[in-house]
Scaffold this motif. Structure first.
Motif, PDB file in Angstrom:
ATOM      1  N   MET A  55       0.853  -1.160   0.000  1.00  0.00           N
ATOM      2  CA  MET A  55       0.000   0.000   0.000  1.00  0.00           C
ATOM      3  C   MET A  55       0.906   1.231   0.000  1.00  0.00           C
ATOM      4  O   MET A  55       1.924   1.255   0.676  1.00  0.00           O
ATOM      5  N   ASN A  56       0.527   2.238  -0.793  1.00  0.00           N
ATOM      6  CA  ASN A  56       1.382   3.397  -0.957  1.00  0.00           C
ATOM      7  C   ASN A  56       0.524   4.653  -1.102  1.00  0.00           C
ATOM      8  O   ASN A  56      -0.471   4.644  -1.830  1.00  0.00           O
ATOM      9  N   LEU A  57       0.887   5.727  -0.426  1.00  0.00           N
ATOM     10  CA  LEU A  57       0.229   7.019  -0.560  1.00  0.00           C
ATOM     11  C   LEU A  57       1.300   8.015  -0.969  1.00  0.00           C
ATOM     12  O   LEU A  57       2.331   8.135  -0.305  1.00  0.00           O
ATOM     13  N   ARG A  58       1.065   8.694  -2.096  1.00  0.00           N
ATOM     14  CA  ARG A  58       2.078   9.562  -2.689  1.00  0.00           C
ATOM     15  C   ARG A  58       1.511  10.960  -2.872  1.00  0.00           C
ATOM     16  O   ARG A  58       0.386  11.126  -3.324  1.00  0.00           O
ATOM     17  N   TYR A  59       2.311  11.974  -2.528  1.00  0.00           N
ATOM     18  CA  TYR A  59       1.924  13.375  -2.711  1.00  0.00           C
ATOM     19  C   TYR A  59       2.909  14.015  -3.683  1.00  0.00           C
ATOM     20  O   TYR A  59       4.125  13.891  -3.528  1.00  0.00           O
ATOM     21  N   THR A  60       2.375  14.691  -4.698  1.00  0.00           N
ATOM     22  CA  THR A  60       3.197  15.359  -5.696  1.00  0.00           C
ATOM     23  C   THR A  60       2.886  16.837  -5.700  1.00  0.00           C
ATOM     24  O   THR A  60       1.725  17.240  -5.743  1.00  0.00           O
ATOM     25  N   ILE A  97       4.548   7.574   1.573  1.00  0.00           N
ATOM     26  CA  ILE A  97       4.606   6.645   2.701  1.00  0.00           C
ATOM     27  C   ILE A  97       3.947   5.358   2.235  1.00  0.00           C
ATOM     28  O   ILE A  97       3.056   5.374   1.371  1.00  0.00           O
ATOM     29  N   GLY A  98       4.390   4.241   2.751  1.00  0.00           N
ATOM     30  CA  GLY A  98       3.838   2.974   2.301  1.00  0.00           C
ATOM     31  C   GLY A  98       4.008   1.888   3.335  1.00  0.00           C
ATOM     32  O   GLY A  98       4.670   2.059   4.373  1.00  0.00           O
ATOM     33  N   TYR A  99       3.410   0.763   3.021  1.00  0.00           N
ATOM     34  CA  TYR A  99       3.491  -0.403   3.881  1.00  0.00           C
ATOM     35  C   TYR A  99       3.563  -1.630   2.990  1.00  0.00           C
ATOM     36  O   TYR A  99       2.736  -1.815   2.092  1.00  0.00           O
ATOM     37  N   GLN A 126       6.905  -4.262   6.359  1.00  0.00           N
ATOM     38  CA  GLN A 126       7.795  -3.127   6.534  1.00  0.00           C
ATOM     39  C   GLN A 126       7.116  -1.808   6.188  1.00  0.00           C
ATOM     40  O   GLN A 126       6.776  -1.562   5.042  1.00  0.00           O
ATOM     41  N   PRO A 127       6.906  -0.917   7.180  1.00  0.00           N
ATOM     42  CA  PRO A 127       6.503   0.446   6.876  1.00  0.00           C
ATOM     43  C   PRO A 127       7.692   1.181   6.247  1.00  0.00           C
ATOM     44  O   PRO A 127       8.850   0.882   6.566  1.00  0.00           O
ATOM     45  N   ARG A 128       7.408   2.146   5.349  1.00  0.00           N
ATOM     46  CA  ARG A 128       8.467   2.843   4.640  1.00  0.00           C
ATOM     47  C   ARG A 128       8.019   4.227   4.223  1.00  0.00           C
ATOM     48  O   ARG A 128       6.824   4.502   4.166  1.00  0.00           O
ATOM     49  N   GLN A 187      15.076   7.398   1.134  1.00  0.00           N
ATOM     50  CA  GLN A 187      14.050   6.475   1.621  1.00  0.00           C
ATOM     51  C   GLN A 187      14.467   5.905   2.970  1.00  0.00           C
ATOM     52  O   GLN A 187      15.647   5.723   3.235  1.00  0.00           O
ATOM     53  N   ILE A 188      13.460   5.659   3.807  1.00  0.00           N
ATOM     54  CA  ILE A 188      13.671   5.041   5.110  1.00  0.00           C
ATOM     55  C   ILE A 188      12.624   3.945   5.283  1.00  0.00           C
ATOM     56  O   ILE A 188      11.580   3.972   4.626  1.00  0.00           O
ATOM     57  N   ALA A 189      12.926   2.991   6.149  1.00  0.00           N
ATOM     58  CA  ALA A 189      11.977   1.914   6.422  1.00  0.00           C
ATOM     59  C   ALA A 189      12.245   1.363   7.810  1.00  0.00           C
ATOM     60  O   ALA A 189      13.304   1.614   8.402  1.00  0.00           O
ATOM     61  N   SER A 190      11.275   0.611   8.318  1.00  0.00           N
ATOM     62  CA  SER A 190      11.460   0.005   9.628  1.00  0.00           C
ATOM     63  C   SER A 190      12.674  -0.919   9.601  1.00  0.00           C
ATOM     64  O   SER A 190      13.145  -1.311   8.533  1.00  0.00           O
ATOM     65  N   GLY A 191      13.165  -1.259  10.771  1.00  0.00           N
ATOM     66  CA  GLY A 191      14.358  -2.088  10.854  1.00  0.00           C
ATOM     67  C   GLY A 191      15.638  -1.297  10.682  1.00  0.00           C
ATOM     68  O   GLY A 191      16.710  -1.865  10.529  1.00  0.00           O
ATOM     69  N   GLY A 192      15.514   0.043  10.648  1.00  0.00           N
ATOM     70  CA  GLY A 192      16.692   0.888  10.543  1.00  0.00           C
ATOM     71  C   GLY A 192      17.194   1.126   9.134  1.00  0.00           C
ATOM     72  O   GLY A 192      18.269   1.683   8.945  1.00  0.00           O
ATOM     73  N   PHE A 193      16.419   0.719   8.101  1.00  0.00           N
ATOM     74  CA  PHE A 193      16.876   0.913   6.723  1.00  0.00           C
ATOM     75  C   PHE A 193      16.894   2.390   6.347  1.00  0.00           C
ATOM     76  O   PHE A 193      15.974   3.145   6.654  1.00  0.00           O
ATOM     77  N   ALA A 194      17.961   2.800   5.658  1.00  0.00           N
ATOM     78  CA  ALA A 194      18.060   4.137   5.070  1.00  0.00           C
ATOM     79  C   ALA A 194      18.802   4.021   3.751  1.00  0.00           C
ATOM     80  O   ALA A 194      19.752   3.240   3.619  1.00  0.00           O
ATOM     81  N   GLY A 195      18.349   4.773   2.764  1.00  0.00           N
ATOM     82  CA  GLY A 195      19.007   4.747   1.462  1.00  0.00           C
ATOM     83  C   GLY A 195      18.763   6.045   0.727  1.00  0.00           C
ATOM     84  O   GLY A 195      17.912   6.848   1.106  1.00  0.00           O
ATOM     85  N   GLY A 196      19.505   6.228  -0.331  1.00  0.00           N
ATOM     86  CA  GLY A 196      19.336   7.421  -1.134  1.00  0.00           C
ATOM     87  C   GLY A 196      20.050   7.286  -2.452  1.00  0.00           C
ATOM     88  O   GLY A 196      20.816   6.347  -2.676  1.00  0.00           O
TER      89      GLY A 196
END
Length: 192
Positions: A1-6, A14-16, A26-28, A47-56
């Motif tokens: 599931m994803n909600l996007r604002y432009t 934000i998504g799940y 995983q929420p993200r 981008q970030i996600a649960s479990g401490g994930f971070a990326g770019g």
């Protein structure tokens, strides 16, 4: 599931993600943008996600009708359910031709440059706007690399169709993210 604002060339989402088969959820959240400086465009993402994930990622693109670009993606290597064809820790090179803002053809190479440097995806992407503001995108994928100690070559495909308010995307991703699992993805949504 994803909600996007432009808003203009900025996108926040934000998504799940949940997979009962993988027993993983995983929420993200993420952000990406396009900054235009004449014929040069800068394309950052986070981008970030649960479990401490971070990326770019950060990419630079130049040109108008004929264009080319390159970029680099990095993560902190924490567990993440990647929902696109390409690795996140990667080098990307691409070039293409743009008839106008909505119509283009692009050849794009995405190569893992961190953990599995023999893994790469080659995309041929065609975007086209139709009468009435409807659009479609076709992404033909050729992937190669090592999956569980064997070298593979596979083809994948995605087709995205956008109406004014609704959109749908169907994708076939063999050996998704260079794992033994094949995936068919169907995404639908609406704009409001």
């Amino acid at each position: 599931m994803n909600l996007r604002y432009t808003r203009g060339d900025d996108h926040v989402w934000i998504g799940y993600f949940r997979s009962p088969a993988l027993e993983f959820s995983q929420p993200r959240a993420g952000w990406d943008a396009v900054y235009t400086l004449g014929v040069l465009r800068v394309l950052p993402s986070l981008q970030i996600a649960s479990g401490g994930f971070a990326g770019g990622s950060l990419a630079l693109e130049a040109g108008t009708t004929w264009f080319g670009g390159g970029g680099l993606g990095r993560t902190n290597l924490r567990n993440y359910a990647n929902l696109n064809f390409d690795p996140n820790d990667s080098l990307t090179l691409y070039g293409g031709y743009r008839w106008d803002d909505a119509d283009s053809v692009v050849l794009q190479l995405v190569r893992d440059n961190r953990l599995n440097p023999d893994q790469q995806n080659l995309h041929l992407i065609w975007r086209n706007e139709l009468a009435g503001g409807e659009r479609f995108t076709v992404d033909l994928l050729a992937k190669q690399g090592t999956v569980e100690d064997r070298f593979i070559r596979r083809a994948g495909l995605s087709f995205n169709y956008e109406w004014r308010r609704w959109f749908a995307k169907l994708a076939w991703d063999p050996l998704v993210n260079f794992t033994p699992q094949n995936m068919v993805r169907l995404s639908t949504g609406m704009r409001f």
